[in-house]
Design an enzyme around this catalytic site. Structure first.
Site, PDB file in Angstrom:
ATOM      1  CG  PHE A  14      -9.463  -6.948 -11.484  1.00  9.75           C
ATOM      2  CD1 PHE A  14     -10.138  -7.522 -10.724  1.00  9.75           C
ATOM      3  CD2 PHE A  14      -9.563  -5.649 -11.230  1.00  9.75           C
ATOM      4  CE1 PHE A  14     -11.483  -6.830 -10.043  1.00  9.75           C
ATOM      5  CE2 PHE A  14     -10.403  -4.900 -10.863  1.00  9.75           C
ATOM      6  CZ  PHE A  14     -11.474  -5.230 -10.417  1.00  9.75           C
ATOM      7  CB  VAL A  61       4.394  -2.035  -7.354  1.00 13.75           C
ATOM      8  CG1 VAL A  61       4.226  -3.178  -8.318  1.00 13.75           C
ATOM      9  CG2 VAL A  61       3.038  -2.040  -6.311  1.00 13.75           C
ATOM     10  CE1 TYR A 152      -8.648   0.881  -3.309  1.00 11.40           C
ATOM     11  CE2 TYR A 152     -10.861   1.226  -3.526  1.00 11.40           C
ATOM     12  CZ  TYR A 152      -9.681   0.653  -4.092  1.00 11.40           C
ATOM     13  OH  TYR A 152     -10.159   0.076  -5.206  1.00 11.40           O
TER      14      TYR A 152
END
Ligand code: NDP
Ligand code: 8X3
Length: 251
Positions: A14, A61, A152
């Site tokens: 994406f 991150v 998740y």
């Protein structure tokens, strides 16, 4: 003056498709991910195709210090960020709560939740100056839990909640906050989830036509280009073969 988008996880899937869409629209790009060479290849290609400017920042991150070192002291010409897309994320494993691996759980929580929080915090001072926009990439897994999706799904439910919290708390700053929650999209996502097992990954997308990364980029482009007074709060999108988080009609 060209607008600036910062996309996390821009080295594939994406994030890469969003970078392409916005570059085609004339935006300058701050691209982040861990794989420096992939990021630089995406950036070089888009600079050449569209004559836009790019800044590549390679970091993890999950690493709070690295996030703030990279993002809170941007060069002056890159500080006017109009749009942050919190996209970096992953699933690891698809195991029952009993069998699942603790390290996989920690990596998903640290990336999908803490990484998104650190990035948002680091970029917020710039977004406030611009009256900018945050798009968080959630998932249908953030709307409904499925079997063996446990942590998740929990991280994407957290993205849903954090999006709502950001929208409320950032109202005084006139910042738009949107979540895009896709169902199955064929990217490297399942290859990562199944730790390189290409046949398991391919099976996820067999027997129907899943969404493409470009479909998510089109949606990001739409929500980023509404009039100044309009904020699209929440988008849930699936391919026509998918009814919800658990129901996919396979031929
Ligand atoms: P990809 O695996 O193709 O892309 C994931 C991106 O995230 C990569 O650019 C990767 O870059 C980056 N990334 C992963 N971990 C880290 C990290 N610790 N630090 C920095 N960057 C990181 O998958 P998708 O494009 O499909 O996934 C993008 C997002 O969309 C994720 O949040 C995912 O949960 C979500 N999503 C995916 C769906 C799907 O079916 N594909 C559906 C719904 C949501 P690098 O490895 O270079 O660091
Ligand atoms: C990715 C879609 O259904 O594999 O978020 O969780 S799913």
């Amino acid at each position: 003056m060209s607008k600036i988008i910062l996309v996390t996880g821009a080295s594939s899937g994406f994030g890469k498709a969003i970078a392409e869409k916005f570059a085609a629209g004339g935006w300058n790009l701050i691209l982040t991910a861990r794989r420096k060479e992939k990021l630089e290849a995406v950036a070089a290609d888009l600079e050449k195709q569209f004559g836009i400017k790019t800044l590549c920042l390679a970091f993890d991150v999950q690493d709070k210090v690295a996030v703030f070192e990279n993002l809170s002291h941007l060069p002056t010409e890159w500080q006017a960020i109009d749009l942050l897309v919190n996209n970096a994320g992953l699933a690891l494993g698809r195991d029952s709560f009993f069998d699942a691996n603790l390290e996989d759980w920690e990596t998903m929580i640290d990336t999908n939740v803490k990484g998104l929080l650190y990035t948002s915090k680091a970029v917020l001072p710039y977004l406030i100056k611009q009256q900018g926009h945050i798009i968080n990439i959630g998932s249908t897994a953030g709307k409904e839990v499925y079997k063996d999706g446990n942590v998740y799904c929990a991280t994407k439910h957290a993205v849903d909640a954090i999006t709502k919290a950001q929208r409320i708390d950032l109202l005084p700053y006139k910042i738009k906050v949107t979540a895009i929650h896709p169902g199955a999209v064929e990217t490297d996502f399942s290859l990562v989830r199944f730790k390189g097992d290409a046949s398991k990954a391919a099976a996820v997308y067999a027997g129907y036509t899943p969404l493409k990364a470009e479909d998510i980029a089109d949606t990001a482009w739409y929500v980023a280009n509404t009039p100044k007074h309009v904020c699209i709060n929440d988008v849930v999108m699936t391919c026509v073969a998918q009814g919800n988080s658990t129901m996919i009609h396979k031929d």
